[in-house]
Design a protein around this motif. Structure first.
Motif, short mmCIF file in Angstrom:
data_model
loop_
_atom_site.label_atom_id
_atom_site.label_comp_id
_atom_site.label_asym_id
_atom_site.label_seq_id
_atom_site.Cartn_x
_atom_site.Cartn_y
_atom_site.Cartn_z
N VAL A 327 51.72 66.34 18.08
CA VAL A 327 51.08 65.07 18.40
C VAL A 327 49.57 65.27 18.38
N ARG A 328 48.87 64.15 18.28
CA ARG A 328 47.43 64.19 18.39
C ARG A 328 46.97 63.14 19.38
N VAL A 329 45.86 63.42 20.05
CA VAL A 329 45.30 62.51 21.05
C VAL A 329 44.31 61.59 20.35
N LEU A 330 44.48 60.29 20.53
CA LEU A 330 43.60 59.31 19.88
C LEU A 330 42.23 59.27 20.56
N THR A 331 41.19 59.23 19.77
CA THR A 331 39.82 59.07 20.26
C THR A 331 39.46 57.59 20.23
N GLN A 332 38.31 57.27 20.79
CA GLN A 332 37.88 55.88 20.78
C GLN A 332 37.61 55.39 19.36
N SER A 333 37.14 56.28 18.49
CA SER A 333 36.92 55.89 17.10
C SER A 333 38.25 55.60 16.40
N ASP A 334 39.32 56.33 16.76
CA ASP A 334 40.64 56.03 16.20
C ASP A 334 41.08 54.63 16.62
N VAL A 335 40.84 54.31 17.88
CA VAL A 335 41.23 52.98 18.38
C VAL A 335 40.42 51.90 17.68
N ASP A 336 39.12 52.12 17.52
CA ASP A 336 38.27 51.11 16.89
C ASP A 336 38.58 50.92 15.41
N SER A 337 39.18 51.92 14.78
CA SER A 337 39.49 51.82 13.35
C SER A 337 40.58 50.80 13.06
N GLY A 338 41.39 50.51 14.07
CA GLY A 338 42.49 49.56 13.86
C GLY A 338 43.66 50.13 13.11
N LYS A 339 43.67 51.42 12.87
CA LYS A 339 44.75 52.05 12.12
C LYS A 339 46.03 52.13 12.93
N TYR A 340 45.89 52.23 14.24
CA TYR A 340 47.05 52.45 15.09
C TYR A 340 47.36 51.22 15.94
N THR A 341 48.66 51.02 16.16
CA THR A 341 49.13 49.94 17.02
C THR A 341 49.99 50.53 18.13
N LEU A 342 50.43 49.66 19.01
CA LEU A 342 51.27 50.12 20.11
C LEU A 342 52.58 50.73 19.59
N ALA A 343 53.00 50.30 18.40
CA ALA A 343 54.23 50.85 17.82
C ALA A 343 54.07 52.30 17.39
N ASP A 344 52.83 52.80 17.32
CA ASP A 344 52.59 54.19 16.95
C ASP A 344 52.52 55.12 18.16
N VAL A 345 52.33 54.55 19.33
CA VAL A 345 52.13 55.35 20.54
C VAL A 345 53.44 56.00 20.98
N VAL A 346 53.35 57.26 21.38
CA VAL A 346 54.51 57.97 21.93
C VAL A 346 54.20 58.41 23.35
N LEU A 347 55.24 58.51 24.14
CA LEU A 347 55.15 59.09 25.48
C LEU A 347 56.01 60.35 25.50
#
Length: 576
Positions: A327-347
């Motif tokens: 797994v990788r930890v998302l940075t704020q730049s990853d969030v701002d890119s819009g590439k990822y959605t809640l459907a990509d998040v894992v717990l």
């Protein structure tokens, strides 16, 4: 030997069935042991043919075959997913602003289709369903005690009476693990009386005296006596209870040793259930605290590209094992890119090798573990044959694939709404037999006409009447229609001179018989019921019951579903 013959000797059954239904319940099972090349499961002594052949009472309802040699057997986690076809009966949709007022069938169909479209596009929270926590919703509690090394408490949880039994007390049951699945409730109902008595016998094995103040030799004797009695009386499908009692009858008070005799997959089931309970709680709190979507510090699976260039982790939901996906930890730049959605998040399914999110979700896990008195080191213990509990990752949101909805109107509450593959095979067989019969009949009629040599009366043909043989066939068809299908209404001026049903009908609910007495009118047409057939595909470890809960906005527990009605004549209870 053929594969079919080999299946009867030295051939282990497939291990893809998991451990579901193996504790205190005989509903679990696996195909393969002692099999044949083509195996039929038959419904004996019951009306109707089930899903296999509705026209043949007691006919086949399941068939497996086409066995072949393979290089390795199927293991748990090998499957890509499951395809479901589920019938919802007696569907009633309430008005948006008035729960007591029902929509008409046209409006209800539109709402059902809109909801199904939303399920396909947005998905649902990927909770573990009630099955994960066992029949009495307590397997995760056993797993917690195992991790803490409290095997005596774990035995007590397995053997105790539950809230499902009369007069039972269950203070330790943790409903929060299933609270947001819509499935916690009263469970499947009480156990059989003799099982309840056996559980009480175990609870009272030391009498009313506090065992902490008793001599150990006396305690061992009392427990040995109770364990022997229970080991001879427990049901054959109560795998865990039977294993524990058999070992404690030989070595009383040796609880860790007793758990070592429980099948390995069942012990892992308890541990995985605890991981699942943590995941369910963390998912609920994560969504409550961060409703906006993806945030910095969330985890996503690393992309795994196969030979075709496709990301193999795209639809991975996590399987509850020890796959150690990167797994990788998302940075704020990853969030701002819009590439990822809640459907990509894992717990994480918390374990010795899992990485925690770098945000408030980390605190959620740390707080839950602290409340339970556990640390990461407890998951890393290499104690016994199970070894360390590594952990895994699971998608927060699951999106079903190939969602289809078919809305149907019907009158029979138990009408078969889903056409199974086996039913399709039977229909093909019937069609082929019917074609052969028709061909034989046509050949027979042709031979009969040739033998008769045109003996039919010319006057019959002039009056437009068929020959005698044809008249007989028509009469048979009319009788069959009368027995098996609704009789068509006759129009005024029909050949037999009888009035039509419309002409005979009157507004009155009663009519008179030949003696002039009033008789009740025949029952009117059955009310139309609304049903929906839902078809969708889920990845491994995703639960159809949770998807249905999202679709229906109703609990899917057995206690709730048992109160529902199939419709007129189909049972009692509330409508769906």
């Amino acid at each position: 030997k053929t594969p079919e013959e080999m299946m009867q000797i030295n051939n282990p059954p497939p291990s893809g069935g998991g451990g579901r239904g193996r504790r205190g319940d005989g509903r679990g099972g696996r195909c393969g042991r002692g099999g044949r090349g083509d195996i039929d499961r038959r419904r004996e002594g019951r009306g109707g043919g089930g899903a296999g052949d509705p026209d043949n009472s007691g006919g086949p309802i399941m068939r497996v075959g086409r066995f072949s040699y393979v290089s390795r057997h199927t293991k748990l986690g090998d499957f890509r997913g499951n395809r479901f076809a589920i019938a919802l009966r007696n569907v009633r949709v309430s008005k948006k602003n008035n729960d007591k007022e029902l929509c008409d069938s046209e409006e209800a169909e539109q709402i059902i289709r809109t909801t199904a479209s939303s399920l396909s596009e947005r998905g649902f929270v990927n909770y573990f369903g009630m099955q994960r926590f066992g029949r009495f919703l307590d397997t995760h509690l056993v797993g917690k005690e195992m991790l803490m090394g409290n095997y005596g408490k774990a035995v007590e949880i397995v053997m105790r009476e539950t809230k499902n039994n009369p007069l039972a007390e269950d203070e330790d049951r943790d409903d929060e693990a299933t609270a947001n699945t819509g499935e916690n409730g009263d469970g499947p109902g009480p156990e059989k009386d003799y099982i309840v008595k056996l559980r009480r016998r175990w609870a009272d094995r030391f009498g009313e005296v506090d065992p902490n103040g008793m001599d150990e030799a006396v305690l061992r004797d009392d427990e040995r006596s109770a364990a022997r009695e229970l080991s001879l009386s427990l049901g054959r499908f109560m795998v865990v209870e039977s294993a524990l009692m058999s070992e404690l009858a030989r070595n009383p008070r040796e609880y860790k040793r007793a758990f070592g005799t429980v099948p390995r997959n069942m012990r892992l089931m308890f541990l995985h259930a605890y991981q699942s309970a943590l995941w369910n709680k963390a998912a609920s709190q994560r969504l409550e605290e961060c409703e906006g979507g993806v945030i910095a510090g969330d985890l996503v699976l690393e992309e795994k590209v196969d030979e075709d260039g496709d990301d193999t982790n795209k639809n991975n939901t996590g399987r509850g094992g020890d796959k150690k996906d990167a797994v990788r930890v998302l940075t704020q730049s990853d969030v701002d890119s819009g590439k990822y959605t809640l459907a990509d998040v894992v717990l994480p399914l918390y374990g010795a090798n899992t990485t925690l999110p770098e945000n408030s979700t980390r605190k959620i896990f740390e707080r839950m573990l602290a409340d339970d008195g556990l640390t990461k080191e407890d998951f890393a213990k290499n104690d016994g044959p199970l070894g360390p509990l590594g952990g895994d990752y699971r998608k927060l949101i699951c999106r079903p694939g190939d969602v289809e909805i078919e809305v149907k109107e019907y009158t029979d509450p138990i009408e078969q709404l889903v056409t199974t593959d086996l039913m399709k095979i039977h229909e093909k067989d019937k069609a082929a037999k019917g074609a052969e019969a028709t061909k034989s009949e046509e050949e027979g009629n042709a031979s009969a006409e040739e033998g008769a040599g045109g003996s039919s009366s010319p006057n019959d043909e002039e009056r437009g009447e068929a020959p005698a043989a044809a008249k007989g066939n028509d009469a048979m068809e009319i009788d069959a229609a009368t027995d098996n299908a609704p009789t068509k209404e006759k129009s005024e001026g029909s050949d037999d001179g009888e009035p039509s049903e419309d002409a005979a009908s009157t507004p009155s609910s009663e009519s008179q018989d030949s003696e002039g007495k009033e008789t009740a009118a025949p029952p009117g047409p059955k009310p139309m019921l609304l049903g929906a057939v839902c078809r969708f595909t889920l990845p491994p470890s995703a639960y159809a019951t949770i998807a249905l809960r999202e679709l229906m906005r109703r609990p899917t527990s057995g206690s709730y579903q048992g109160q529902l009605s199939l419709g007129v004549g189909g049972g009692s209870g509330s409508p769906t």
